[in-house]
Design an enzyme around this catalytic site. Structure first.
Site, PDB file in Angstrom:
ATOM      1  N   CYS A 113       0.820  -1.226   0.000  1.00 55.32           N
ATOM      2  CA  CYS A 113       0.000   0.000   0.000  1.00 55.32           C
ATOM      3  C   CYS A 113       0.846   1.265   0.000  1.00 55.32           C
ATOM      4  CB  CYS A 113      -0.941   0.015   1.199  1.00 55.32           C
ATOM      5  SG  CYS A 113      -2.120  -1.326   1.166  1.00 55.32           S
ATOM      6  N   HIS A 250      -3.391   7.347   2.153  1.00 50.76           N
ATOM      7  CA  HIS A 250      -3.774   6.032   1.625  1.00 50.76           C
ATOM      8  C   HIS A 250      -5.148   5.686   2.202  1.00 50.76           C
ATOM      9  CE1 HIS A 250      -4.048   1.875   0.757  1.00 50.76           C
ATOM     10  NE2 HIS A 250      -3.766   1.469   1.977  1.00 50.76           N
ATOM     11  N   ASN A 280     -10.065  -0.068  -0.142  1.00 52.08           N
ATOM     12  CA  ASN A 280      -8.592   0.000  -0.111  1.00 52.08           C
ATOM     13  C   ASN A 280      -8.041  -0.563  -1.430  1.00 52.08           C
ATOM     14  OD1 ASN A 280      -5.860  -0.358   0.321  1.00 52.08           O
ATOM     15  ND2 ASN A 280      -6.081  -1.206   2.375  1.00 52.08           N
TER      16      ASN A 280
END
Ligand code: ACO
Length: 323
Positions: A113, A250, A280
């Site tokens: 990520c 993020h 996500n």
């Protein structure tokens, strides 16, 4: 001095949408639980015949169009992904072919990520040294491919998509008024691997594997670690966090976004949040969120942007960019 400036941004979400209610038909979960614990309402899902390079291709075309550039002007492609089309070649090389870009430097960055923040710093190493005149930095993921749909603690959290930016050198004065990447900080703590990983790989099981996460432990690390990296990146850039116009975190969980913003004293109105609609998307989430906020007119040229991420590794990091 040369600075690495973002001159165009683009995003792409695959057409198929999966709502929380859709998931609740075959996973022991509910829309109410997912929204309350994560803020997520829906996610996009790539078709089985839609590899990550196809998502990257659409986002890249849009970023190039926004920048007023064509693929033949590129001399560097960096793709951040943890869900490549193939073990090799890199997704960046596949993207080069699909874009019809000339022979150039192309490779992938793997920091899960945190991949986009890592990839921006890597591109900066070329652009700000005059080694690239036109770079494409992409975050692209098909995270739903890694889901174990019998694990309700993870399968509801992720989605697919891609975001891309075109980065070029601009002359700066070495001050915080310069356009471009002003500072970054990158971190990794491999001892926390067991908190978030995929249980497969070419040189271990020989399989792709499924994502495994101890969510509440990752959550606790996230707020503290991200805040430290943000303060460090701001210090390198020479700015105060209070000067930031837009915070682009993020997009993992609305509660983490809020926790980090609160800890850093960032007003909620300055936080770009797409987690409700995108879930996500790992390395794609920051450029996707940036694309949304540039296109709806919130982010304007000259604005000071703060990006941060945390993911498997554990890796985390932040960067400060004047758009
Ligand atoms: N639906 C309903 N109930 C659920 C679900 C679900 N989808 N998932 C878990 N539960 C249940 C659990 O079984 C547990 O039940 P129990 O109390 O009866 O045992 C209860 O909910 C609480 O579980 P927790 O895991 O403690 O819930 P928490 O509040 O921590 O939320 C979450 C879980 C959303 C995963 C959160 O911990 C989180 O967001 N963590 C961080 C994720 C993250 O940021 N990852 C990093 C990026 S990802 C990457 O890098 C690839």
């Amino acid at each position: 001095m040369l600075r690495s400036a973002i001159i165009g941004v683009g995003g792409f979400l695959p057409e198929t949408v999966q709502t929380n209610e859709d998931l609740a038909k075959f996973v022991d979960t509910s829309d109410a639980w997912i929204q309350e614990r994560t803020g997520i309402r829906k996610r996009h899902r790539a078709r089985d015949d839609q590899p990550v390079s196809d998502l990257a291709l659409e986002a890249s075309k849009r970023a190039l169009a926004a920048a007023g550039r064509t693929a033949d002007q590129l001399d560097l492609i960096v793709v951040a992904t943890t869900t490549p089309d193939m073990t090799f070649p890199s997704t960046a090389s596949i993207l080069q072919r699909k874009l019809g870009a000339p022979v150039l430097t192309a490779f992938d960055v793997q920091a899960v990520c945190s991949g986009f923040v890592y990839a921006m710093s890597v591109a900066d190493g070329f652009v700000a040294r005059g080694l690239s005149q036109c770079a494409l930095v992409v975050g692209a993921e098909a995270m739903t491919r890694l889901m174990d749909y019998t694990d309700r603690g993870t399968c509801v959290l992720f989605g697919d998509g891609a975001g891309a930016v075109v980065v070029e050198p601009v002359e700066g004065q070495g001050t915080t008024a310069d356009r471009g990447l002003l500072g970054f900080s990158l971190r990794s703590d491999g001892t926390k691997q067991d908190l978030l990983y995929v249980d497969g790989g070419p040189s271990t099981t020989g399989t792709v594997g499924k994502l495994r996460m101890v969510g509440n432990h990752v959550f606790k690390h996230a707020v503290v670690n991200i805040s430290e990296a943000v303060v460090s990146a701001a210090k390198v850039a020479g700015v105060e966090v209070s000067e930031v116009d837009w915070f682009i975190p993020h997009q993992a969980n609305q509660r983490i976004l809020k926790g980090v913003a609160d800890r850093l004293g960032i007003d909620e109105a300055k936080v770009i949040s797409t987690v409700a609609d995108h879930a996500n998307t790992s390395a794609a989430s920051i450029p996707l969120a940036m694309d949304v906020a540039v296109r709806d007119g919130r982010i304007k040229p000259g604005d000071l942007l703060l990006m941060e991420a945390m993911g498997g590794g554990l890796t985390w990091g932040a960067c400060v960019v004047r758009y």
